[in-house]
Design a protein around this motif. Structure first.
Motif, PDB file in Angstrom:
ATOM      1  N   PHE A  38      61.813  99.304  42.604  1.00 52.97           N
ATOM      2  CA  PHE A  38      61.948  98.842  43.986  1.00 52.97           C
ATOM      3  C   PHE A  38      60.575  98.527  44.573  1.00 52.97           C
ATOM      4  CE2 PHE A  38      66.391  99.775  44.014  1.00 52.97           C
ATOM      5  CZ  PHE A  38      66.906  99.063  45.077  1.00 52.97           C
ATOM      6  N   LEU A  39      59.612  99.402  44.348  1.00 52.51           N
ATOM      7  CA  LEU A  39      58.257  99.135  44.845  1.00 52.51           C
ATOM      8  C   LEU A  39      57.643  97.910  44.175  1.00 52.51           C
ATOM      9  CD1 LEU A  39      56.578 102.630  45.243  1.00 52.51           C
ATOM     10  CD2 LEU A  39      56.780 100.854  46.978  1.00 52.51           C
ATOM     11  N   ALA A  40      57.782  97.820  42.866  1.00 49.80           N
ATOM     12  CA  ALA A  40      57.170  96.707  42.128  1.00 49.80           C
ATOM     13  C   ALA A  40      57.749  95.358  42.554  1.00 49.80           C
ATOM     14  CB  ALA A  40      57.359  96.914  40.624  1.00 49.80           C
ATOM     15  N   PHE A  41      59.072  95.280  42.653  1.00 48.03           N
ATOM     16  CA  PHE A  41      59.713  94.004  42.972  1.00 48.03           C
ATOM     17  C   PHE A  41      59.644  93.635  44.453  1.00 48.03           C
ATOM     18  CE2 PHE A  41      62.375  94.549  38.966  1.00 48.03           C
ATOM     19  CZ  PHE A  41      61.785  93.481  38.289  1.00 48.03           C
ATOM     20  N   THR A  42      59.303  94.587  45.328  1.00 50.82           N
ATOM     21  CA  THR A  42      59.251  94.262  46.761  1.00 50.82           C
ATOM     22  C   THR A  42      57.842  94.337  47.354  1.00 50.82           C
ATOM     23  OG1 THR A  42      59.730  96.534  47.479  1.00 50.82           O
ATOM     24  CG2 THR A  42      61.624  95.057  47.138  1.00 50.82           C
ATOM     25  N   SER A  43      56.857  94.647  46.504  1.00 53.01           N
ATOM     26  CA  SER A  43      55.484  94.737  47.026  1.00 53.01           C
ATOM     27  C   SER A  43      54.476  93.942  46.205  1.00 53.01           C
ATOM     28  CB  SER A  43      55.029  96.202  47.058  1.00 53.01           C
ATOM     29  OG  SER A  43      54.830  96.677  45.729  1.00 53.01           O
ATOM     30  N   GLY A  44      54.781  93.690  44.945  1.00 53.41           N
ATOM     31  CA  GLY A  44      53.838  92.984  44.095  1.00 53.41           C
ATOM     32  C   GLY A  44      52.623  93.803  43.702  1.00 53.41           C
ATOM     33  N   LEU A  45      52.716  95.125  43.835  1.00 48.68           N
ATOM     34  CA  LEU A  45      51.584  95.979  43.466  1.00 48.68           C
ATOM     35  C   LEU A  45      51.334  95.926  41.965  1.00 48.68           C
ATOM     36  CD1 LEU A  45      52.268  99.147  45.672  1.00 48.68           C
ATOM     37  CD2 LEU A  45      50.583  97.338  46.057  1.00 48.68           C
ATOM     38  N   ARG A  46      50.084  96.114  41.586  1.00 54.52           N
ATOM     39  CA  ARG A  46      49.707  96.182  40.176  1.00 54.52           C
ATOM     40  C   ARG A  46      50.225  97.493  39.587  1.00 54.52           C
ATOM     41  NH1 ARG A  46      45.200  94.303  43.064  1.00 54.52           N
ATOM     42  NH2 ARG A  46      44.534  92.226  42.407  1.00 54.52           N
ATOM     43  N   THR A  47      50.404  97.498  38.271  1.00 52.41           N
ATOM     44  CA  THR A  47      50.899  98.688  37.579  1.00 52.41           C
ATOM     45  C   THR A  47      50.010  99.897  37.878  1.00 52.41           C
ATOM     46  OG1 THR A  47      51.795  97.305  35.817  1.00 52.41           O
ATOM     47  CG2 THR A  47      51.512  99.645  35.325  1.00 52.41           C
ATOM     48  N   LEU A 144      55.335  95.640  32.251  1.00 52.49           N
ATOM     49  CA  LEU A 144      55.500  96.048  33.648  1.00 52.49           C
ATOM     50  C   LEU A 144      54.815  95.061  34.592  1.00 52.49           C
ATOM     51  CD1 LEU A 144      55.001  99.930  33.703  1.00 52.49           C
ATOM     52  CD2 LEU A 144      57.082  98.661  34.198  1.00 52.49           C
ATOM     53  N   THR A 145      53.756  94.440  34.126  1.00 49.83           N
ATOM     54  CA  THR A 145      53.030  93.462  34.944  1.00 49.83           C
ATOM     55  C   THR A 145      53.920  92.294  35.332  1.00 49.83           C
ATOM     56  OG1 THR A 145      50.995  94.090  33.834  1.00 49.83           O
ATOM     57  CG2 THR A 145      50.967  91.989  34.991  1.00 49.83           C
ATOM     58  N   VAL A 146      54.938  92.017  34.549  1.00 49.93           N
ATOM     59  CA  VAL A 146      55.831  90.903  34.858  1.00 49.93           C
ATOM     60  C   VAL A 146      56.609  91.173  36.148  1.00 49.93           C
ATOM     61  CG1 VAL A 146      57.783  89.510  34.005  1.00 49.93           C
ATOM     62  CG2 VAL A 146      55.905  90.115  32.480  1.00 49.93           C
ATOM     63  N   THR A 147      56.767  92.440  36.548  1.00 48.09           N
ATOM     64  CA  THR A 147      57.420  92.712  37.834  1.00 48.09           C
ATOM     65  C   THR A 147      56.573  92.122  38.965  1.00 48.09           C
ATOM     66  OG1 THR A 147      56.389  94.907  38.021  1.00 48.09           O
ATOM     67  CG2 THR A 147      58.598  94.805  37.028  1.00 48.09           C
ATOM     68  N   ARG A 148      55.263  92.225  38.837  1.00 54.00           N
ATOM     69  CA  ARG A 148      54.329  91.635  39.825  1.00 54.00           C
ATOM     70  C   ARG A 148      54.430  90.111  39.791  1.00 54.00           C
ATOM     71  NH1 ARG A 148      49.410  92.471  42.577  1.00 54.00           N
ATOM     72  NH2 ARG A 148      47.736  91.010  42.087  1.00 54.00           N
ATOM     73  N   HIS A 149      54.451  89.529  38.583  1.00 57.75           N
ATOM     74  CA  HIS A 149      54.574  88.077  38.455  1.00 57.75           C
ATOM     75  C   HIS A 149      55.903  87.593  39.038  1.00 57.75           C
ATOM     76  CE1 HIS A 149      50.919  87.918  36.228  1.00 57.75           C
ATOM     77  NE2 HIS A 149      51.411  88.484  35.141  1.00 57.75           N
ATOM     78  N   THR A 150      56.949  88.396  38.863  1.00 55.23           N
ATOM     79  CA  THR A 150      58.256  88.046  39.409  1.00 55.23           C
ATOM     80  C   THR A 150      58.191  87.981  40.931  1.00 55.23           C
ATOM     81  OG1 THR A 150      59.358  89.089  37.522  1.00 55.23           O
ATOM     82  CG2 THR A 150      60.698  88.736  39.509  1.00 55.23           C
ATOM     83  N   TYR A 151      57.570  88.978  41.539  1.00 57.26           N
ATOM     84  CA  TYR A 151      57.416  89.014  42.992  1.00 57.26           C
ATOM     85  C   TYR A 151      56.662  87.772  43.476  1.00 57.26           C
ATOM     86  CZ  TYR A 151      55.577  90.646  47.512  1.00 57.26           C
ATOM     87  OH  TYR A 151      55.239  90.768  48.834  1.00 57.26           O
TER      88      TYR A 151
END
Length: 181
Positions: A38-47, A144-151
């Protein structure tokens, strides 16, 4: 090198997760990995920024996360450096705050390892939490970095200004937010 006229370094970026895969992960995850996603997909934070979060970094009344540190290669660094702004505030949606509030607070760290300390390497978090979820859901593993790229991709695809995205995700002024996926 004397015989090379010019060369270009290209980076193979993995495609972002599809909306269907992202929603499947969010709906079907539990515990730490649910809060992480939830944090990764809604904030774009780095791993490393996510793994270094403490409960005290979150202002639950105002839906704000105050980034203060990051973990890279087992080392916790405070503040920012020349290329990455690890010291910024991020506004997150209420539904993300709700997921965080429902997460068991067993440590000062939001994503503690079995020892109560933060994960020193993301691969341990991936092995314990991320890969099992993806296997259960039959979703192709991407880092996991792809969650940031997705955002970032979803922001770009919805017309959000590149400069605003750079500021939001903590890119340096020299970073480039690439065109739409």
């Amino acid at each position: 090198m004397n015989f090379v006229d010019s060369f270009t370094v290209s980076y193979n970026k993995m495609a972002p997760y599809s909306l269907q895969d992202m929603l499947s992960m969010l709906v079907n995850s539990r515990g730490k990995i649910k809060a992480y996603l939830f944090l990764a997909f809604t904030s774009g934070l780095r791993t490393g920024e996510l793994l270094a979060l403490k409960w005290s970094d979150i202002d639950f009344d105002h839906n704000v996360i105050h980034l203060a540190r990051s973990i890279t290669k087992g080392i916790i660094t405070e503040g920012s450096n020349a290329t990455k702004n690890h010291q910024r505030s991020i506004i997150v949606p209420q539904f993300t705050i709700d997921v965080l509030e429902s997460t068991y607070k067993e440590s000062e760290w939001i994503f503690p390892s079995r020892t109560g300390e933060p994960y020193k390497e993301s691969r341990n978090f991936i092995k314990a939490h991320f890969k099992p979820l993806l296997k259960e859901l039959d979703i192709e593993y991407k880092t996991l970095t792809v969650t940031r790229h997705t955002y970032i991709s979803y922001l770009r695809n919805n017309g959000i200004d590149k400069n605003f995205i750079q500021e939001l995700v903590g890119h340096s002024a020299n970073s480039v937010v690439t065109d739409k996926h």
